[in-house]
Design an enzyme around this catalytic site. Structure first.
Site, PDB file in Angstrom:
ATOM      1  N   PHE A 120       7.761 -16.191  -4.909  1.00 35.25           N
ATOM      2  CA  PHE A 120       7.521 -14.757  -4.980  1.00 35.25           C
ATOM      3  C   PHE A 120       8.731 -14.026  -4.411  1.00 35.25           C
ATOM      4  CE2 PHE A 120       3.971 -11.868  -5.782  1.00 35.25           C
ATOM      5  CZ  PHE A 120       3.142 -12.688  -6.522  1.00 35.25           C
ATOM      6  N   ASP A 221      -8.995   7.934   1.339  1.00 37.39           N
ATOM      7  CA  ASP A 221     -10.025   8.727   2.010  1.00 37.39           C
ATOM      8  C   ASP A 221     -10.001   8.565   3.540  1.00 37.39           C
ATOM      9  OD1 ASP A 221     -10.437   8.391  -0.697  1.00 37.39           O
ATOM     10  OD2 ASP A 221     -12.605   8.189  -0.581  1.00 37.39           O
ATOM     11  N   GLN A 240       5.712   1.975  -1.865  1.00 34.81           N
ATOM     12  CA  GLN A 240       6.370   0.982  -2.718  1.00 34.81           C
ATOM     13  C   GLN A 240       6.106   1.192  -4.207  1.00 34.81           C
ATOM     14  OE1 GLN A 240       4.968  -3.375  -2.917  1.00 34.81           O
ATOM     15  NE2 GLN A 240       6.959  -3.454  -1.948  1.00 34.81           N
ATOM     16  N   HIS A 242       6.316  -0.943  -7.596  1.00 32.10           N
ATOM     17  CA  HIS A 242       6.420  -2.321  -8.083  1.00 32.10           C
ATOM     18  C   HIS A 242       7.232  -2.273  -9.375  1.00 32.10           C
ATOM     19  CE1 HIS A 242       5.322  -6.221  -9.675  1.00 32.10           C
ATOM     20  NE2 HIS A 242       4.610  -6.500  -8.613  1.00 32.10           N
ATOM     21  N   LEU A 252      -0.409  -3.429 -13.641  1.00 33.68           N
ATOM     22  CA  LEU A 252       0.553  -4.353 -13.054  1.00 33.68           C
ATOM     23  C   LEU A 252       0.708  -5.651 -13.823  1.00 33.68           C
ATOM     24  CD1 LEU A 252       2.142  -4.288 -10.325  1.00 33.68           C
ATOM     25  CD2 LEU A 252       0.518  -6.010  -9.573  1.00 33.68           C
ATOM     26  N   GLU A 255       4.263 -10.138  -9.906  1.00 38.07           N
ATOM     27  CA  GLU A 255       5.552 -10.742  -9.607  1.00 38.07           C
ATOM     28  C   GLU A 255       5.470 -12.259  -9.805  1.00 38.07           C
ATOM     29  OE1 GLU A 255       7.413  -8.720  -6.183  1.00 38.07           O
ATOM     30  OE2 GLU A 255       7.383 -10.725  -5.331  1.00 38.07           O
ATOM     31  N   ARG A 286      10.970  -5.905  -3.994  1.00 34.46           N
ATOM     32  CA  ARG A 286      10.582  -4.915  -5.007  1.00 34.46           C
ATOM     33  C   ARG A 286      11.383  -3.624  -4.951  1.00 34.46           C
ATOM     34  NH1 ARG A 286       4.124  -6.013  -4.208  1.00 34.46           N
ATOM     35  NH2 ARG A 286       4.200  -8.015  -5.278  1.00 34.46           N
ATOM     36  N   HIS A 352       2.698   1.515  -6.242  1.00 31.97           N
ATOM     37  CA  HIS A 352       1.886   0.324  -6.005  1.00 31.97           C
ATOM     38  C   HIS A 352       1.259   0.237  -4.626  1.00 31.97           C
ATOM     39  CE1 HIS A 352       0.574  -3.730  -6.687  1.00 31.97           C
ATOM     40  NE2 HIS A 352       1.327  -4.225  -5.732  1.00 31.97           N
ATOM     41  N   ARG A 394       7.092  -3.722   1.544  1.00 37.43           N
ATOM     42  CA  ARG A 394       6.261  -4.928   1.691  1.00 37.43           C
ATOM     43  C   ARG A 394       6.709  -6.013   0.718  1.00 37.43           C
ATOM     44  NH1 ARG A 394       1.959  -7.052  -1.093  1.00 37.43           N
ATOM     45  NH2 ARG A 394       1.420  -5.210  -2.308  1.00 37.43           N
ATOM     46  N   SER A 399       0.306  -8.451   1.432  1.00 35.20           N
ATOM     47  CA  SER A 399      -0.826  -7.561   1.713  1.00 35.20           C
ATOM     48  C   SER A 399      -2.100  -8.373   1.843  1.00 35.20           C
ATOM     49  CB  SER A 399      -1.002  -6.512   0.617  1.00 35.20           C
ATOM     50  OG  SER A 399      -2.188  -5.801   0.893  1.00 35.20           O
TER      51      SER A 399
HETATM   52  C1  LIG Z   1      -3.057  -4.471  -9.370  1.00 31.59           C
HETATM   53  C2  LIG Z   1      -2.747  -4.939  -7.976  1.00 31.59           C
HETATM   54  C3  LIG Z   1      -2.329  -6.238  -7.747  1.00 31.59           C
HETATM   55  C4  LIG Z   1      -2.046  -6.663  -6.451  1.00 31.59           C
HETATM   56  N1  LIG Z   1      -1.635  -7.965  -6.245  1.00 31.59           N
HETATM   57  C5  LIG Z   1      -1.411  -8.395  -4.977  1.00 31.59           C
HETATM   58  C6  LIG Z   1      -1.077  -9.748  -4.715  1.00 31.59           C
HETATM   59  O1  LIG Z   1      -1.030 -10.595  -5.604  1.00 31.59           O
HETATM   60  N2  LIG Z   1      -0.835 -10.124  -3.449  1.00 31.59           N
HETATM   61  C7  LIG Z   1      -0.897  -9.239  -2.411  1.00 31.59           C
HETATM   62  O2  LIG Z   1      -0.667  -9.619  -1.280  1.00 31.59           O
HETATM   63  N3  LIG Z   1      -1.240  -7.943  -2.631  1.00 31.59           N
HETATM   64  C8  LIG Z   1      -1.510  -7.508  -3.883  1.00 31.59           C
HETATM   65  N4  LIG Z   1      -1.862  -6.196  -4.091  1.00 31.59           N
HETATM   66  C9  LIG Z   1      -2.109  -5.327  -2.933  1.00 31.59           C
HETATM   67  C10 LIG Z   1      -3.441  -5.677  -2.309  1.00 31.59           C
HETATM   68  O3  LIG Z   1      -4.330  -6.126  -3.301  1.00 31.59           O
HETATM   69  C11 LIG Z   1      -4.074  -4.496  -1.605  1.00 31.59           C
HETATM   70  O4  LIG Z   1      -3.155  -3.881  -0.764  1.00 31.59           O
HETATM   71  C12 LIG Z   1      -5.255  -4.967  -0.764  1.00 31.59           C
HETATM   72  O5  LIG Z   1      -6.137  -5.733  -1.549  1.00 31.59           O
HETATM   73  C13 LIG Z   1      -5.998  -3.819  -0.118  1.00 31.59           C
HETATM   74  O6  LIG Z   1      -7.163  -4.323   0.481  1.00 31.59           O
HETATM   75  P1  LIG Z   1      -8.072  -3.409   1.391  1.00 31.59           P
HETATM   76  O7  LIG Z   1      -9.197  -4.256   1.865  1.00 31.59           O
HETATM   77  O8  LIG Z   1      -7.238  -2.738   2.409  1.00 31.59           O
HETATM   78  O9  LIG Z   1      -8.601  -2.250   0.424  1.00 31.59           O
HETATM   79  P2  LIG Z   1      -9.314  -2.286  -1.018  1.00 31.59           P
HETATM   80  O10 LIG Z   1      -9.511  -3.636  -1.538  1.00 31.59           O
HETATM   81  O11 LIG Z   1      -8.599  -1.288  -1.839  1.00 31.59           O
HETATM   82  O12 LIG Z   1     -10.750  -1.727  -0.675  1.00 31.59           O
HETATM   83  C14 LIG Z   1     -10.971  -0.399  -0.253  1.00 31.59           C
HETATM   84  C15 LIG Z   1     -12.429  -0.239   0.062  1.00 31.59           C
HETATM   85  O13 LIG Z   1     -12.630   1.024   0.669  1.00 31.59           O
HETATM   86  C16 LIG Z   1     -13.763   1.623   0.131  1.00 31.59           C
HETATM   87  N5  LIG Z   1     -13.609   3.087   0.276  1.00 31.59           N
HETATM   88  C17 LIG Z   1     -12.529   3.844   0.001  1.00 31.59           C
HETATM   89  N6  LIG Z   1     -12.811   5.140   0.253  1.00 31.59           N
HETATM   90  C18 LIG Z   1     -14.073   5.193   0.704  1.00 31.59           C
HETATM   91  C19 LIG Z   1     -14.935   6.228   1.121  1.00 31.59           C
HETATM   92  N7  LIG Z   1     -14.598   7.513   1.111  1.00 31.59           N
HETATM   93  N8  LIG Z   1     -16.187   5.907   1.513  1.00 31.59           N
HETATM   94  C20 LIG Z   1     -16.612   4.611   1.524  1.00 31.59           C
HETATM   95  N9  LIG Z   1     -15.832   3.588   1.123  1.00 31.59           N
HETATM   96  C21 LIG Z   1     -14.580   3.882   0.741  1.00 31.59           C
HETATM   97  C22 LIG Z   1     -13.838   1.153  -1.302  1.00 31.59           C
HETATM   98  O14 LIG Z   1     -15.170   1.191  -1.760  1.00 31.59           O
HETATM   99  C23 LIG Z   1     -13.338  -0.287  -1.158  1.00 31.59           C
HETATM  100  O15 LIG Z   1     -14.428  -1.148  -0.884  1.00 31.59           O
HETATM  101  C24 LIG Z   1      -2.167  -5.762  -5.379  1.00 31.59           C
HETATM  102  C25 LIG Z   1      -2.590  -4.459  -5.604  1.00 31.59           C
HETATM  103  C26 LIG Z   1      -2.863  -4.045  -6.894  1.00 31.59           C
HETATM  104  C27 LIG Z   1      -3.268  -2.606  -7.093  1.00 31.59           C
END
Ligand SMILES: Cc1cc2nc3c(=O)[nH]c(=O)nc-3n(C[C@H](O)[C@H](O)[C@H](O)COP(=O)(O)OP(=O)(O)OC[C@H]3O[C@@H](n4cnc5c(N)ncnc54)[C@H](O)[C@@H]3O)c2cc1C
Length: 579
Positions: A120, A221, A240, A242, A252, A255, A286, A352, A394, A399
């Protein structure tokens, strides 16, 4: 129609059911009563879309060590990451990946049955000598598997889930966090959760940009709500892009595709990354690749003179593409009508990942000033938080590591702390902000809709605050954001119904996006240097003498005040970043 109010009491409330929230809930629930409040059904969280992998120095295919992982993360982040936090993350990544494996996560395997690993961007062996296989993966559905695995463990553990509940406020009383308020989307009731500890895991905010890989729900939020409550936001100017979003759509292409051997080609068919990053080439970090694509396009070497380049997967074994990258192959076929096994894929940088967010220490406790003073009872983990392990940029796969490592640490700290605590008293006006905000949006008459304002915001952020930035453009963006903020005060939600009022929810989300775009732009205008993903055309050099520091944006009386705090540097002194 009066909104009913319903009260709950828990030891801990976790807001967000992505990887960070579920991991925190799982850990905390081993010792205390936990509720998870999530606006989405948990397995719809954005973590479920993470494709490429989770980085951990298992060394299953070639030598690797957590120190090399740490070095790559610090260098990848342009020396802005806090090195004490990065050390914690890279050391614990190994254990947390094995614990996910033991929970049943179906990783891809080597022929001997070990967890398979792939290359990666920015991940190297021996401090930058060559790319290393560090990303553990489950085809291109790694995040999906993490989410399913953690969700079933939480169910087994008896965690109480409040699905489709939208957080509207975080309650602070007597200098500590006392709970949260959330809107039940199905009924329109307001629910007040009194709790000893609250952990925010509400994810990122890529939706402030027009072209983004982020789900529609990623509107920041939690970040905005605590910002309004006086908590600063850290390093917001670092966002960032991507390099490989599907042209125009932003969806997306992981990578991992380049990790498996895919390469980028400009309009003349040249492998242009060889010129920008002679060692790492298409596996440079990136920020560098996104800038390189912009440069190629600017200098007339985009494909057909347009603003995109090609990702070439045609030289790979078609079987590898179908087996290891099945989802993205499917996306490209479905959305573009292009078969990536035989044809070139048009790609462009897509918004991203938010490096900035709610400042925390390594136990995921929110720290509310430049002295890192803990705000008792409030935690944040995952993309909404800034611990800071990613600094200015990042690395891919970091992440997923961040969310599970710091989600787990936050959950553990909560489990250890709440036993000794009483439930804090609720502030007397606990519901008033939520009532007032929803009341205003649903009683404004003759105002405009949220959609028009959102489109303008996304456009100006894309034009002026994206991969390259400069003073005039940033000032223009600030002026536009300020006008949009005043227009927002008059937004009218025409739908007055209580059940599944998505118009109301979108209006609330626009308010959050406006706050975060504002903080991002103010931070970007102030930072007169280029570092990581923050690239100023008018200040093209990194300036460690003046800017090797984290920014903190505070909301004060209708303005943003910036403060700064030092970076923790333990093992690796800042050096020039060559790949
Ligand atoms: C398409 C894509 C591919 C990716 N691929 C990779 C990868 O291969 N490797 C890597 O390391 N990272 C990757 N990333 C980044 C990584 O996936 C994310 O940064 C990470 O999953 C975020 O996790 P999280 O638990 O912080 O939030 P999220 O998984 O985004 O979850 C957010 C949560 O908050 C809740 N929420 C939000 N607002 C409110 C509100 N007002 N009230 C109640 N609940 C709320 C939502 O319901 C949800 O459950 C990728 C990101 C994307 C977009």
């Amino acid at each position: 129609m009066a909104r009913q109010v319903i009260h709950h009491e828990y030891d801990a409330v976790i807001v967000g059911a992505g990887g960070a929230g579920l991991m925190a809930a799982l850990e905390a629930s081993k010792r205390c009563r936990v509720a998870v409040v999530s606006k989405l059904y948990p397995t719809r969280s954005h973590t479920g879309t993470a494709q490429g992998g989770i980085g951990a120095a298992l060394g299953n295919l070639e030598p690797d060590s957590w120190e090399w992982h740490m070095f790559d993360t610090v260098k990848g982040g342009d020396y802005l990451p806090d090195q004490d936090a990065v050390e914690v993350m890279c050391r614990e990544a190994i254990d947390v990946v094995y614990s996910l494996e033991h929970m049943g996560l179906p990783f891809n395997r080597t022929p001997e049955g070990k967890i398979d690993q792939r290359r990666f961007g920015g991940h190297t062996m021996e401090l930058g000598k060559a790319p290393v296989r560090r990303a553990c993966y489950a085809a291109d559905r790694t995040g999906h598997m993490i989410l399913q695995t953690l969700y079933q463990q939480c169910i087994k553990q008896g965690v109480a889930f409040f699905d489709e509940f939208h957080l509207t406020d975080v309650l602070v009383s007597g200098g500590r966090c006392a709970g949260v308020v959330a809107l039940c989307l199905a009924t329109g009731e307001l629910h007040c959760f009194r709790a000893k500890a609250v952990l925010l895991a509400t994810g990122g905010f890529g939706r402030m940009f027009k072209v983004t890989s982020n789900a529609h729900t990623l509107t920041g939020d939690g970040c905005s709500i605590v910002f309004r409550r006086g908590v600063p936001l850290e390093d917001m100017e670092f966002f960032q892009f991507h390099p490989t979003g599907i042209y125009k759509l932003g969806i997306l292409v992981t990578e991992g595709a380049r990790g498996e051997g895919g390469v980028l080609l400009n309009g003349k068919g040249e492998r242009f990354m060889e010129r920008y990053a002679p060692t790492m080439k298409d596996l440079a970090p990136r920020d560098m690749i996104s800038r390189a694509i912009y440069r190629e396009v600017q200098e007339g070497r985009g494909v057909d003179g347009k603003d995109y380049v090609h990702l070439d997967l045609t030289k790979l074994d078609p079987d590898v593409v179908e087996r290891k990258l099945p989802d993205i192959t499917d996306f490209v076929r479905t959305y573009l009508g292009v078969d990536p096994v035989k044809e070139l894929v048009p790609v462009q940088p897509t918004a991203h990942y938010a490096m900035g967010g709610i400042p925390t220490n390594t136990n995921a406790q929110v720290v509310a000033d430049a002295k890192n003073s803990v705000l008792t009872g409030l935690y944040a983990a995952g993309e909404c938080a800034c611990v800071s392990v990613h600094g200015g940029n990042r690395l891919g796969t970091n992440s997923l590591v961040d969310i599970v490592v710091f989600g787990r640490r936050g959950g553990r700290h909560i489990a250890e702390s709440v036993g000794k605590m009483e439930l804090p008293p609720l502030p007397s006006d606990a519901l008033s902000r939520s009532h007032e905000e929803i009341g205003r949006l649903t009683s404004n008459l003759g105002g405009e809709s949220a959609a028009a304002i959102r489109t303008e915001l996304q456009q100006v952020m894309m034009d002026r605050v994206s991969v390259y930035r400069e003073e005039t453009g940033l000032k223009e963006a600030l002026a536009t954001i300020s006008t949009l903020r005043s227009r927002y005060r008059k937004v009218e939600v025409e739908d007055r119904s209580l059940s599944y009022n998505t118009e109301l929810q979108e209006a609330l989300e626009l308010g959050y996006l406006l706050d975060l775009a504002w903080a991002t732009t103010v931070g970007a205008l102030a930072r007169t240097e280029s570092r990581g993903a923050h690239s100023r055309e008018d200040f093209p050099k990194r300036d460690d003498a003046n800017w090797l520091k984290h920014s903190l944006a505070f909301a004060t009386d209708g303005n943003i005040k910036l403060d700064y705090k030092p970076v923790s540097i333990t093992r690796f002194q800042p050096k020039e970043r060559i790949y």
